[in-house]
Design an enzyme around this catalytic site. Structure first.
Site, PDB file in Angstrom:
ATOM      1  N   GLU A 214     -46.078  -6.501  41.775  1.00  0.00           N
ATOM      2  CA  GLU A 214     -47.285  -6.137  41.009  1.00  0.00           C
ATOM      3  C   GLU A 214     -47.834  -4.753  41.336  1.00  0.00           C
ATOM      4  OE1 GLU A 214     -49.967  -9.405  41.666  1.00  0.00           O
ATOM      5  OE2 GLU A 214     -48.547 -10.872  40.898  1.00  0.00           O
ATOM      6  N   GLU A 321     -42.000 -16.576  37.533  1.00  0.00           N
ATOM      7  CA  GLU A 321     -43.192 -17.408  37.809  1.00  0.00           C
ATOM      8  C   GLU A 321     -43.689 -18.091  36.538  1.00  0.00           C
ATOM      9  OE1 GLU A 321     -46.221 -15.232  39.986  1.00  0.00           O
ATOM     10  OE2 GLU A 321     -44.744 -14.245  41.255  1.00  0.00           O
TER      11      GLU A 321
HETATM   12  O1  G3I Z   1     -54.041 -22.600  52.707  1.00  0.00           O
HETATM   13  C1  G3I Z   1     -55.461 -22.415  52.555  1.00  0.00           C
HETATM   14  C2  G3I Z   1     -56.181 -23.627  53.013  1.00  0.00           C
HETATM   15  O2  G3I Z   1     -55.975 -23.780  54.399  1.00  0.00           O
HETATM   16  C3  G3I Z   1     -57.667 -23.472  52.690  1.00  0.00           C
HETATM   17  O3  G3I Z   1     -58.328 -24.649  53.015  1.00  0.00           O
HETATM   18  C4  G3I Z   1     -57.872 -23.191  51.213  1.00  0.00           C
HETATM   19  C5  G3I Z   1     -59.328 -22.921  50.882  1.00  0.00           C
HETATM   20  O4  G3I Z   1     -59.445 -22.557  49.535  1.00  0.00           O
HETATM   21  O5  G3I Z   1     -57.138 -22.021  50.888  1.00  0.00           O
HETATM   22  C6  G3I Z   1     -55.745 -22.180  51.098  1.00  0.00           C
HETATM   23  O6  G3I Z   1     -55.076 -21.001  50.736  1.00  0.00           O
HETATM   24  C7  G3I Z   1     -54.975 -20.723  49.370  1.00  0.00           C
HETATM   25  C8  G3I Z   1     -53.493 -20.698  49.003  1.00  0.00           C
HETATM   26  O7  G3I Z   1     -53.354 -20.285  47.664  1.00  0.00           O
HETATM   27  C9  G3I Z   1     -52.818 -22.057  49.169  1.00  0.00           C
HETATM   28  O8  G3I Z   1     -53.370 -22.988  48.306  1.00  0.00           O
HETATM   29  C10 G3I Z   1     -55.585 -19.360  49.129  1.00  0.00           C
HETATM   30  O9  G3I Z   1     -56.978 -19.421  49.354  1.00  0.00           O
HETATM   31  C11 G3I Z   1     -55.318 -18.928  47.706  1.00  0.00           C
HETATM   32  O10 G3I Z   1     -55.755 -17.579  47.531  1.00  0.00           O
HETATM   33  C12 G3I Z   1     -53.830 -18.985  47.440  1.00  0.00           C
HETATM   34  O11 G3I Z   1     -53.614 -18.641  46.098  1.00  0.00           O
HETATM   35  C13 G3I Z   1     -52.301 -18.252  45.784  1.00  0.00           C
HETATM   36  C14 G3I Z   1     -52.356 -16.874  45.147  1.00  0.00           C
HETATM   37  O12 G3I Z   1     -51.063 -16.504  44.697  1.00  0.00           O
HETATM   38  C15 G3I Z   1     -52.811 -15.796  46.120  1.00  0.00           C
HETATM   39  O13 G3I Z   1     -51.842 -15.568  47.092  1.00  0.00           O
HETATM   40  C16 G3I Z   1     -51.720 -19.268  44.821  1.00  0.00           C
HETATM   41  O14 G3I Z   1     -51.524 -20.513  45.504  1.00  0.00           O
HETATM   42  C17 G3I Z   1     -50.385 -18.771  44.284  1.00  0.00           C
HETATM   43  O15 G3I Z   1     -49.936 -19.634  43.255  1.00  0.00           O
HETATM   44  C18 G3I Z   1     -50.561 -17.370  43.709  1.00  0.00           C
HETATM   45  O16 G3I Z   1     -49.307 -16.911  43.298  1.00  0.00           O
HETATM   46  C19 G3I Z   1     -49.273 -15.607  42.712  1.00  0.00           C
HETATM   47  C20 G3I Z   1     -47.967 -14.973  43.126  1.00  0.00           C
HETATM   48  O17 G3I Z   1     -47.866 -14.940  44.531  1.00  0.00           O
HETATM   49  C21 G3I Z   1     -47.854 -13.555  42.549  1.00  0.00           C
HETATM   50  N1  G3I Z   1     -48.041 -13.559  41.109  1.00  0.00           N
HETATM   51  C22 G3I Z   1     -49.246 -14.229  40.633  1.00  0.00           C
HETATM   52  C23 G3I Z   1     -49.328 -15.654  41.169  1.00  0.00           C
HETATM   53  C24 G3I Z   1     -50.555 -16.346  40.630  1.00  0.00           C
HETATM   54  O18 G3I Z   1     -51.716 -15.695  41.055  1.00  0.00           O
END
Ligand code: G3I
Length: 422
Positions: A214, A321
């Site tokens: 990205e 994705e």
């Molecule tokens: O693991 C912690 C957990 O311990 C905590 O209790 C909770 C509180 O909200 O957060 C958890 O972490 C979250 C994680 O996902 C796992 O669920 C993060 O806050 C959250 O920001 C994270 O979001 C991910 C996001 O990327 C940011 O990295 C999404 O799951 C994931 O599907 C998303 O994937 C991205 C790709 O990497 C890149 N392209 C876009 C795509 C969608 O945004």
């Protein structure tokens, strides 16, 4: 001695359990598998979360029975996996130094793929989001304007992380880090150490890597690249350097440039300009990764046009994705911004959502099949609606109980039509 006859109710109970068991087995055995029906065209993968990779209930609000069912579905349907989160810098390398890595979850993910004979992609080495502040810290004062209007970090993310909070530089930039910065040389050294360590650890096991994620600015305008701490501290050649380091670390790995919103012709043009420039510099970029976080209005024609233009670069394409947002709020765009996800999934589901989803998926897979010579992998972003980052948009082929939706049948039907036409 008289044989003890179980109470009639127990017979009924046993019979019911047996029938349910037969029913469950028969259902999954009878059901075609995506990996089978598409095996002559491309791999079909999905993003696996930590619960599924480790087989244990935990972060994704799934109890043990649901996790077991998720894992069974992954094994039944897919032959390729990518980690949804556990190889992002924040998670795999939270602290500075050789002992600052956390390989446990990533190792579990890789072992899951190897033991199930799936091909494995790594996600992601260099991204403006989900990178800890220490990576960018140093002794150089930030430019006076840097991060001046950055919003407060999103609360859902760990402190000390360059969070996906959006902001004037685009998502993920605004966040905690406004302090003195590393020099170009320091940041390049940290990037090189990280890439060599992570790619080196899984050499020969991980087949393809999202090297840079990205980096392109959204929409039109004159800026090809989004402004990020990577681009500001190192300069635009941070992309070439990342690919060079990954290639050094594993010369056999397939190296992807990965981005979202490439269905938009303006953003796609920027991708084409970027990749041509990398190719002219002989940078080892091997595959275009197109995320395809699309919505129910996305048509065959849109995807066909996107794939035609991307294929003109002469590189293979991976859909990395895939999901199709069924929420009314998602009709406005095909972004992948975590910070904008709430608005993209609000407004309830569109009318007749299951049919709209099935129609959209049918069109997309028709386009994928048309471009089968370029397309090598199609990866869904999650196994079912319940664990999707866009759960409110119900964007996947399986519902939260792992039952196939009409969209699943539509995708299978497209493969069968293609097989008949061969
Ligand atoms: O693991 C912690 C957990 O311990 C905590 O209790 C909770 C509180 O909200 O957060 C958890 O972490 C979250 C994680 O996902 C796992 O669920 C993060 O806050 C959250 O920001 C994270 O979001 C991910 C996001 O990327 C940011 O990295 C999404 O799951 C994931 O599907 C998303 O994937 C991205 C790709 O990497 C890149 N392209 C876009 C795509 C969608 O945004």
């Amino acid at each position: 001695m008289k044989t003890q006859i179980p109470h009639r109710k127990s017979y009924v109970g046993l019979l019911t359990v047996a029938l349910l068991a037969i029913g469950a087995t028969a259902q999954s055995a009878d059901r075609p598998a995506l990996k089978e029906v598409y095996k002559n065209y491309f791999e079909v993968g999905m993003a696996i979360n930590r619960s599924a990779a480790t087989g244990t209930a935990g972060g994704a609000n799934r109890n043990q029975e649901q996790v077991n069912s998720d894992v069974a579905l992954v094994k039944e349907q897919f032959n390729h996996i990518v980690p949804e989160n556990d190889m992002k810098w924040q998670l795999i390398h939270p602290r500075e130094g050789a002992d600052g890595y956390n390989f446990g979850p990533a190792d579990a993910f890789v072992n899951f793929g190897l033991s199930n004979k799936m091909s494995i992609a790594g996600h992601t080495l260099v991204w403006h989001s989900q990178t800890p502040n220490w990576v960018f810290q140093g002794t150089n004062p930030p430019p006076a304007t840097a991060n001046a209007s950055a919003p407060t970090p999103a609360t859902a993310n760990e402190a000390g992380t360059n969070t996906p909070a959006g902001g004037r530089r685009g998502r993920g930039f605004g966040g905690g880090f406004t302090g003195p910065r590393a020099s170009r040389e320091e940041l390049l050294q940290r990037m090189r150490d990280h890439i060599h360590t992570v790619v080196g650890r899984y050499k020969g096991k991980i087949k393809s890597w999202d090297v840079v994620n990205e980096a392109i600015a959204d929409g039109g305008g004159t800026n090809i690249l989004r402004s990020s701490l990577w681009s500001e501290i190192i300069g635009p050649d941070f992309i070439a350097k990342a690919f060079q380091y990954a290639h050094e670390a594993d010369p056999n790995a397939i190296l992807r440039y990965n981005d979202y919103g490439l269905e938009n012709p303006l953003k796609r043009q920027k991708l084409i300009t970027l990749i041509k420039s990398l190719q002219a510099q002989k940078v080892p970029v091997h595959v275009i990764g197109s995320q395809a976080h699309v919505n129910v209005s996305t048509t065959f024609e849109t995807m066909d046009q996107a794939l035609t233009e991307m294929a003109s670069l002469g590189l293979p394409i991976h859909i990395t994705e895939l999901d199709v947002n069924g929420a009314a709020g998602g009709l406005r765009g095909t972004g992948a911004d975590v910070a904008a996800n709430i608005s993209a999934t609000q407004g309830g589901l569109v009318d007749n959502v299951n049919q709209r989803l099935a129609d959209a998926y049918a069109g997309l897979f028709r386009a994928f099949l048309k471009h089968r010579d370029s397309l090598k992998v199609v990866t869904f972003w999650g196994v079912n609606d319940a664990v999707s980052w866009r759960a409110n948009g119900k964007p996947l082929l399986f519902d939260g109980n792992n039952q196939p939706k009409p969209a699943f049948d539509a995708v299978i039907t497209e493969a069968k039509k293609a097989a008949k036409a061969r």
